[in-house]
Design a protein around this motif. Structure first.
Motif, PDB file in Angstrom:
ATOM      1  N   LEU A   1       0.853  -1.180   0.000  1.00  0.00           N
ATOM      2  CA  LEU A   1       0.000   0.000   0.000  1.00  0.00           C
ATOM      3  C   LEU A   1       0.894   1.237   0.000  1.00  0.00           C
ATOM      4  O   LEU A   1       2.070   1.150   0.345  1.00  0.00           O
ATOM      5  CB  LEU A   1      -0.868   0.017   1.268  1.00  0.00           C
ATOM      6  N   PRO A   2       0.352   2.394  -0.332  1.00  0.00           N
ATOM      7  CA  PRO A   2       1.148   3.612  -0.151  1.00  0.00           C
ATOM      8  C   PRO A   2       1.440   3.802   1.342  1.00  0.00           C
ATOM      9  O   PRO A   2       0.591   3.534   2.183  1.00  0.00           O
ATOM     10  CB  PRO A   2       0.224   4.721  -0.675  1.00  0.00           C
ATOM     11  N   SER A   3       2.625   4.256   1.664  1.00  0.00           N
ATOM     12  CA  SER A   3       2.995   4.427   3.074  1.00  0.00           C
ATOM     13  C   SER A   3       2.523   5.780   3.595  1.00  0.00           C
ATOM     14  O   SER A   3       2.363   6.733   2.842  1.00  0.00           O
ATOM     15  CB  SER A   3       4.501   4.293   3.247  1.00  0.00           C
ATOM     16  N   VAL A   4       2.325   5.843   4.904  1.00  0.00           N
ATOM     17  CA  VAL A   4       1.962   7.088   5.572  1.00  0.00           C
ATOM     18  C   VAL A   4       3.221   7.838   5.984  1.00  0.00           C
ATOM     19  O   VAL A   4       3.325   9.045   5.857  1.00  0.00           O
ATOM     20  CB  VAL A   4       1.078   6.789   6.818  1.00  0.00           C
ATOM     21  N   THR A   5       4.223   7.088   6.486  1.00  0.00           N
ATOM     22  CA  THR A   5       5.480   7.669   6.959  1.00  0.00           C
ATOM     23  C   THR A   5       6.636   7.038   6.200  1.00  0.00           C
ATOM     24  O   THR A   5       6.692   5.823   6.041  1.00  0.00           O
ATOM     25  CB  THR A   5       5.661   7.409   8.470  1.00  0.00           C
TER      26      THR A   5
ATOM     27  N   TYR B   1       9.472  -0.005  -3.533  1.00  0.00           N
ATOM     28  CA  TYR B   1       9.138   0.597  -2.243  1.00  0.00           C
ATOM     29  C   TYR B   1       7.626   0.502  -2.047  1.00  0.00           C
ATOM     30  O   TYR B   1       6.867   0.519  -3.012  1.00  0.00           O
ATOM     31  CB  TYR B   1       9.535   2.082  -2.206  1.00  0.00           C
ATOM     32  N   GLY B   2       7.187   0.435  -0.813  1.00  0.00           N
ATOM     33  CA  GLY B   2       5.764   0.405  -0.487  1.00  0.00           C
ATOM     34  C   GLY B   2       5.592  -0.086   0.934  1.00  0.00           C
ATOM     35  O   GLY B   2       6.548  -0.497   1.589  1.00  0.00           O
ATOM     36  N   ASP B   3       4.371  -0.080   1.425  1.00  0.00           N
ATOM     37  CA  ASP B   3       4.082  -0.555   2.777  1.00  0.00           C
ATOM     38  C   ASP B   3       3.490  -1.954   2.677  1.00  0.00           C
ATOM     39  O   ASP B   3       2.283  -2.127   2.553  1.00  0.00           O
ATOM     40  CB  ASP B   3       3.115   0.401   3.475  1.00  0.00           C
ATOM     41  N   VAL B   4       4.336  -2.962   2.750  1.00  0.00           N
ATOM     42  CA  VAL B   4       3.894  -4.339   2.533  1.00  0.00           C
ATOM     43  C   VAL B   4       3.258  -4.963   3.771  1.00  0.00           C
ATOM     44  O   VAL B   4       2.401  -5.826   3.660  1.00  0.00           O
ATOM     45  CB  VAL B   4       5.046  -5.213   1.991  1.00  0.00           C
ATOM     46  N   ASN B   5       3.647  -4.529   4.971  1.00  0.00           N
ATOM     47  CA  ASN B   5       3.089  -5.122   6.192  1.00  0.00           C
ATOM     48  C   ASN B   5       1.996  -4.246   6.812  1.00  0.00           C
ATOM     49  O   ASN B   5       1.536  -4.519   7.910  1.00  0.00           O
ATOM     50  CB  ASN B   5       4.184  -5.434   7.213  1.00  0.00           C
ATOM     51  N   HIS B   6       1.627  -3.187   6.126  1.00  0.00           N
ATOM     52  CA  HIS B   6       0.497  -2.325   6.476  1.00  0.00           C
ATOM     53  C   HIS B   6       0.622  -1.687   7.862  1.00  0.00           C
ATOM     54  O   HIS B   6      -0.363  -1.524   8.577  1.00  0.00           O
ATOM     55  CB  HIS B   6      -0.826  -3.098   6.365  1.00  0.00           C
ATOM     56  N   ASP B   7       1.855  -1.296   8.215  1.00  0.00           N
ATOM     57  CA  ASP B   7       2.073  -0.598   9.483  1.00  0.00           C
ATOM     58  C   ASP B   7       2.198   0.911   9.296  1.00  0.00           C
ATOM     59  O   ASP B   7       2.463   1.646  10.237  1.00  0.00           O
ATOM     60  CB  ASP B   7       3.308  -1.141  10.214  1.00  0.00           C
TER      61      ASP B   7
END
Length: 146
Positions: free
Chosen positions: A21-25, A101-107
């Protein structure tokens, strides 16, 4: 084994991209593939061929040691925009290639998906994929479970 090392690099990125997912931080925006990276990498990205090499690596990982602290003889011998090659003492090389790059573990934190290739001066060669992130700017990179 040498011919099979292409598979994780070419095909392993698909599950990462499907989950990411797109990352927040983003604490990876300043990640540079240079000698300073060795101070941030986890030690278990280096080859360990038997229990005598694996156990000290695991202990160093628990102690929070970086790749450079555990392997001080390591030298960057080649680098590119998305790749770095590290020579480790006699005969071993580790090549790291940034694939995505990306947010794979959804943290909410940005993760980096790497292809890690180990080789010797002989014919042995193998590769695998790993996901890393860090929890603060300039912090050490940690392996992500996903």
């Amino acid at each position: 084994m040498r011919m099979a090392s292409w598979f994780p690099r070419r095909c392993g990125v698909i599950p990462f991209l499907e989950r990411a997912l797109p990352s927040v931080t983003n604490y990876l925006h300043d990640l540079k593939l240079n000698r300073k990276l060795l101070e941030k990498l986890p030690v278990n990205l280096a080859p360990a061929f038997n229990r005598e090499e694996w156990e000290p690596q695991e202990q160093a990982l628990k102690e929070g040691k970086s790749f450079m602290e555990f392997y001080p003889e390591s030298k960057v011998v080649r680098r590119g925009r998305n790749e770095i090659e590290i020579k480790m003492g006699e005969g071993y090389t580790v090549c790291l290639t940034v694939l995505a790059y990306g947010d794979v573990n959804h943290d909410g934190l940005e993760d980096v998906f790497l292809y890690v290739h180990h080789g010797t001066e002989g014919s042995m060669s193998y590769g695998f994929n790993v996901v890393l992130n860090r929890k603060m700017l300039n912090g050490k990179l940690e392996q992500v479970a996903w």
